[in-house]
Design an enzyme around this catalytic site. Structure first.
Site, short mmCIF file in Angstrom:
data_model
loop_
_atom_site.label_atom_id
_atom_site.label_comp_id
_atom_site.label_asym_id
_atom_site.label_seq_id
_atom_site.Cartn_x
_atom_site.Cartn_y
_atom_site.Cartn_z
N GLY A 95 0.81 -1.20 0.00
CA GLY A 95 0.00 0.00 0.00
C GLY A 95 0.85 1.26 0.00
O GLY A 95 0.49 2.27 -0.60
N GLN A 168 0.94 7.78 4.95
CA GLN A 168 0.98 7.49 3.52
C GLN A 168 0.25 8.56 2.72
O GLN A 168 0.73 9.01 1.68
CB GLN A 168 0.39 6.11 3.26
CG GLN A 168 1.21 4.96 3.79
CD GLN A 168 0.59 3.61 3.50
OE1 GLN A 168 -0.41 3.51 2.80
NE2 GLN A 168 1.16 2.56 4.05
N ASP A 314 1.02 0.33 13.07
CA ASP A 314 1.46 -0.92 12.44
C ASP A 314 1.81 -2.00 13.45
O ASP A 314 1.99 -3.16 13.07
CB ASP A 314 2.66 -0.67 11.52
CG ASP A 314 2.24 -0.06 10.19
OD1 ASP A 314 1.05 -0.16 9.83
OD2 ASP A 314 3.10 0.54 9.52
N ARG A 386 2.08 -9.10 9.47
CA ARG A 386 2.23 -8.72 10.87
C ARG A 386 1.40 -9.62 11.79
O ARG A 386 1.81 -9.91 12.92
CB ARG A 386 1.88 -7.24 11.06
CG ARG A 386 2.76 -6.33 10.21
CD ARG A 386 2.73 -4.90 10.68
NE ARG A 386 3.34 -4.00 9.71
CZ ARG A 386 4.65 -3.83 9.56
NH1 ARG A 386 5.50 -4.49 10.33
NH2 ARG A 386 5.13 -3.00 8.64
#
Length: 433
Positions: A95, A168, A314, A386
């Site tokens: 992404g 982002q 994250d 993850r």
């Protein structure tokens, strides 16, 4: 299909350097390609996500040597030197690559198409398409999802307030701002990682920062640099988790980036009772770095402060496991962005925790997790790297083996994870690789 089979009862001991930061590696490739002159990168993460960004710029005529053991030499072409790609640019599972490339490509003089794998094609791109369109970009997408068909054209600057904190999206707007007439500003509702702003300045492009607002103007130049990528705290997070929850553990992670917009994992674990010490503090490539020592400590459930959520977004798969291993209840709120990561991380983590005997109440923007002993069981990671690594560490204290399905995408961010985990004591088998 790659699977992990992890046996319980071990502890983590030793020390090792953490692989390069994925976010910084992406940005080093992008800015190095758009710079004038040569950029030399050391410590680059050679995961599949970063390799996709490298391949995209090679397709657009940027010459690169490597990567080889973390070294990459980039012959920059300048802001206006990219060539039209003759084929769609494949972002794989990344992404970050898709959103940041969209910002760069929106202001080019040629058309381009960004594609990705099945997982990436399901991830929403509307949050980046809306501000880019407001700058004058012409981007076609079905239901705000990839593939993105971009018709490069002149852009104009905007003053944009992000509806949701996202590094982002912020970075995509700033990269588009390099090609936009006038000034481009982004205001964020909560702090997010500031690697783009730091690195733009490092390449000689002025970026003004006033509180939550970052601004730049068209007309500057990027100049090739020598860069050292620090270790990735998002990768370190799984070892911080493992050493914290497994009795007898004592682990040192070397050269980890501790950018203050990324250290939410450390602050949250410390609030829960973790024993984490930072030593050998220094600056590497404009980023603060430290060696991190972590030892076993009993954890206590907490209400995670919402202002820390963007600083650990994250790392929440690891934090969900920490909460399951803590005494009492942990409450997560303000984390709705987890719904649109590589998987719906709230739903997938809740399902996985229930599969190993943990009581979880799922909420729209988080969860309530009740700490309890972990059973063995089978987990479907839904291709989310993850989540696979978080449940691998959970097996340290489980009452039986944990089998984790669909682990192939661990190579996107941490190709050496199985080997390093085994090196420091995790009883992990890779099946079907």
């Amino acid at each position: 299909m790659t699977q992990y089979l992890v046996h319980p009862g071990s502890q983590l001991k030793g020390r090792f350097p953490v692989p390069g930061d994925k976010s910084i590696s992406h940005r080093a490739v992008i800015l190095g390609a758009l710079a004038e002159g040569v950029t030399e990168v050391e410590g680059l993460l050679e995961g599949a996500d970063v390799l996709a960004t490298i391949a995209a710029f090679r397709t657009m005529g940027v010459e690169m040597q490597g990567p080889d053991h973390g070294r990459l030499r980039i012959q920059g072409v300048g802001l206006y030197g990219l060539r039209a790609p003759g084929v769609p640019l494949d972002c794989g599972n990344s992404g970050t690559a898709m959103r940041l490339l969209a910002g760069v490509l929106a202001g080019q003089t040629f058309p381009s198409t960004l594609i990705g794998d099945a997982s990436l094609r399901q991830r929403p791109m509307g949050r980046v398409l809306r501000p880019l369109t407001a700058m004058g970009a012409e981007i076609a997408a079905q239901d705000d999802k990839a593939p993105l068909q971009i018709h490069g054209r002149p852009l104009h600057g905007i003053d944009y307030t992000l509806p949701m904190a996202s590094a982002q999206v912020k970075s995509a707007i700033l990269l588009a701002g390099l090609y936009a007439e006038g000034q481009t500003c982004v205001t964020e509702p909560a702090p997010t990682r500031d690697h783009s702003e730091r690195m733009l300045r490092g390449f000689g492009y002025p970026v003004e920062r006033q509180g939550a607002r970052a601004c730049l103007r068209q007309g500057g130049h990027l100049h090739g640099q020598s860069l050292q990528v620090p270790g990735d705290i998002s990768s370190a997070a799984f070892f911080l988790l493992g050493a914290t929850i497994a009795p007898g553990s004592d682990l040192t992670l070397e050269g980890v980036g501790i950018n203050p917009t990324r250290t939410g994992i450390i602050e949250i674990l410390t609030r829960m009772g973790a024993r984490i010490d930072l030593t050998a503090l220094r600056v590497v490539g404009g980023e603060p770095v430290a060696d991190i020592r972590v030892r076993y400590a009993p954890l206590q459930g907490i209400a995670i402060p919402p202002h820390l959520v963007p600083l650990a977004i994250d790392e929440f798969p690891a934090l969900f496991i920490a909460a399951a291993c803590a005494k009492g209840q942990t409450v997560v709120t303000g984390a709705e962005e987890l719904r649109v990561k590589e998987s719906d991380r709230i739903a997938v983590m809740a399902s996985g925790l229930r599969a190993v005997g943990v009581t979880v109440e799922e909420r729209a923007d988080g969860a309530i997790i009740n700490g309890s002993p972990l059973l063995g069981g089978r987990i479907n990671s839904h291709g989310d790297h993850r989540i696979a690594m978080a449940f691998a560490m959970a097996a340290l204290v489980a009452q039986g083996d944990i089998e984790i399905l669909d682990c192939a995408n661990v190579v996107t961010s941490f190709p050496s994870f199985p080997a390093l985990a085994r090196q420091v004591g995790l009883l992990l088998e890779v099946v079907g690789a």
